[in-house]
Design a protein around this motif. Structure first.
Motif, mmCIF file in Angstrom:
data_model
loop_
_atom_site.group_PDB
_atom_site.id
_atom_site.type_symbol
_atom_site.label_atom_id
_atom_site.label_comp_id
_atom_site.label_asym_id
_atom_site.label_seq_id
_atom_site.Cartn_x
_atom_site.Cartn_y
_atom_site.Cartn_z
ATOM 1 N N GLU A 275 -14.202 -44.710 -11.161
ATOM 2 C CA GLU A 275 -14.198 -46.026 -12.103
ATOM 3 C C GLU A 275 -14.465 -45.632 -13.469
ATOM 4 O O GLU A 275 -15.382 -44.934 -13.698
ATOM 5 C CB GLU A 275 -14.993 -47.044 -11.355
ATOM 6 C CG GLU A 275 -14.577 -47.661 -10.010
ATOM 7 C CD GLU A 275 -13.136 -48.208 -10.060
ATOM 8 O OE1 GLU A 275 -12.846 -48.981 -11.103
ATOM 9 O OE2 GLU A 275 -12.200 -48.044 -9.464
ATOM 10 N N PRO A 276 -13.728 -46.226 -14.455
ATOM 11 C CA PRO A 276 -14.311 -46.007 -15.755
ATOM 12 C C PRO A 276 -15.392 -46.906 -16.134
ATOM 13 O O PRO A 276 -16.152 -47.708 -15.320
ATOM 14 C CB PRO A 276 -13.154 -46.692 -16.726
ATOM 15 C CG PRO A 276 -12.419 -47.561 -15.710
ATOM 16 C CD PRO A 276 -12.705 -47.027 -14.499
ATOM 17 N N ALA A 277 -16.089 -46.356 -17.110
ATOM 18 C CA ALA A 277 -17.424 -46.985 -17.546
ATOM 19 C C ALA A 277 -17.389 -48.484 -17.874
ATOM 20 O O ALA A 277 -16.166 -48.595 -18.532
ATOM 21 C CB ALA A 277 -18.085 -46.184 -18.636
ATOM 22 N N ASP A 278 -18.228 -49.352 -17.844
ATOM 23 C CA ASP A 278 -18.175 -50.511 -18.128
ATOM 24 C C ASP A 278 -18.759 -50.593 -19.850
ATOM 25 O O ASP A 278 -19.870 -50.898 -19.973
ATOM 26 C CB ASP A 278 -18.938 -51.382 -17.211
ATOM 27 C CG ASP A 278 -18.855 -52.794 -17.766
ATOM 28 O OD1 ASP A 278 -18.252 -53.226 -18.608
ATOM 29 O OD2 ASP A 278 -19.555 -53.664 -16.933
ATOM 30 N N TRP A 279 -17.776 -50.306 -20.698
ATOM 31 C CA TRP A 279 -18.392 -50.178 -22.182
ATOM 32 C C TRP A 279 -18.373 -51.819 -22.661
ATOM 33 O O TRP A 279 -19.450 -51.648 -23.702
ATOM 34 C CB TRP A 279 -17.059 -49.509 -22.913
ATOM 35 C CG TRP A 279 -17.213 -48.153 -22.739
ATOM 36 C CD1 TRP A 279 -15.966 -47.331 -21.947
ATOM 37 C CD2 TRP A 279 -18.202 -47.275 -22.788
ATOM 38 N NE1 TRP A 279 -16.577 -46.111 -21.712
ATOM 39 C CE2 TRP A 279 -17.774 -45.993 -22.608
ATOM 40 C CE3 TRP A 279 -19.381 -47.104 -23.781
ATOM 41 C CZ2 TRP A 279 -18.231 -44.697 -22.793
ATOM 42 C CZ3 TRP A 279 -20.073 -45.953 -23.605
ATOM 43 C CH2 TRP A 279 -19.649 -44.769 -23.305
ATOM 44 N N ARG A 280 -18.142 -52.711 -22.180
ATOM 45 C CA ARG A 280 -18.203 -54.050 -22.630
ATOM 46 C C ARG A 280 -19.984 -54.147 -22.367
ATOM 47 O O ARG A 280 -20.792 -54.927 -23.257
ATOM 48 C CB ARG A 280 -17.456 -55.207 -21.969
ATOM 49 C CG ARG A 280 -17.838 -56.595 -22.521
ATOM 50 C CD ARG A 280 -16.933 -57.557 -21.467
ATOM 51 N NE ARG A 280 -17.516 -58.853 -22.265
ATOM 52 C CZ ARG A 280 -18.542 -59.566 -21.625
ATOM 53 N NH1 ARG A 280 -19.300 -59.030 -20.669
ATOM 54 N NH2 ARG A 280 -18.665 -61.062 -22.032
ATOM 55 N N THR A 281 -20.178 -53.818 -21.210
ATOM 56 C CA THR A 281 -21.802 -54.127 -20.936
ATOM 57 C C THR A 281 -22.703 -53.291 -21.699
ATOM 58 O O THR A 281 -23.564 -53.817 -22.377
ATOM 59 C CB THR A 281 -22.099 -53.898 -19.522
ATOM 60 O OG1 THR A 281 -21.162 -54.835 -18.803
ATOM 61 C CG2 THR A 281 -23.531 -54.248 -18.946
#
Length: 182
Positions: A101-107
């Motif tokens: 899964e891609p990183a949660d850049w928003r968080t």
């Protein structure tokens, strides 16, 4: 054409792929480099510390930083040797991270913004307000949406933290304009 019959461009491309694959397989060497650099910085700082000669007992203020610096250097070398011999770190049994899964850049960006805002606001508004914003912002960034509860908990945590550090532990924190009122 080279002696192997492979065009030089393709041979160079294959060498780059092999190099990238080797680096990917030995990515823990990055941790070794970081530990080595940190150890060098700690040891350099410890050895260049300006300390008064008068001390009580055999252990002076340089002892622990020098021991930590040497320990970091030793661990970095031992880890590098282990990685180069084929050792690999194992994931913990309780980890449930899906690496596909891609990183949660928003968080990540929200948390970074909250930390940066706290660093900027702590002097002008004081720790109680900046800390409350930090606690509430971190809870929001991590997914809590209890709009009535979260700010109250954040304010309470911030005030308790301020009181413990400022009054009980003797670590002065900036109170800001509200502390003159309270």
């Amino acid at each position: 054409m080279t002696t192997t019959g492979v065009p030089p461009e393709r041979e160079e491309r294959d060498e780059r792929k092999d190099r990238r694959a080797w680096l990917r397989e030995h990515s823990e060497l990055g941790v070794c480099v970081m530990l080595l650099a940190l150890g060098a910085v700690v040891l350099t700082d410890a050895l260049t510390m300006d300390v008064e000669i008068t001390q009580r007992g055999p252990v002076g203020p340089k002892t622990v930083p020098v021991a930590v610096g040497i320990g970091l250097l030793l661990v970095s070398v031992l880890l590098a040797v282990d990685v180069l011999r084929g050792g690999r770190g194992e994931a913990e049994g309780g980890e449930d991270v899906d690496l596909s899964e891609p990183a949660d850049w928003r968080t990540v960006l929200l948390l970074a913004g909250v930390f940066l805002a706290t660093a900027v606001l702590i002097e002008p508004v004081g720790f109680p307000v900046a800390g409350a914003l930090l606690f509430w912002g971190a809870a929001y960034a991590l997914g809590s949406r209890a709009v009535h509860r979260d700010p109250l908990i954040a304010a309470g945590l911030s005030l308790v933290t301020y009181a413990v550090f400022n009054n009980l532990l003797g670590v002065p924190l900036p109170g800001g304009p509200l502390m003159g009122v309270l």
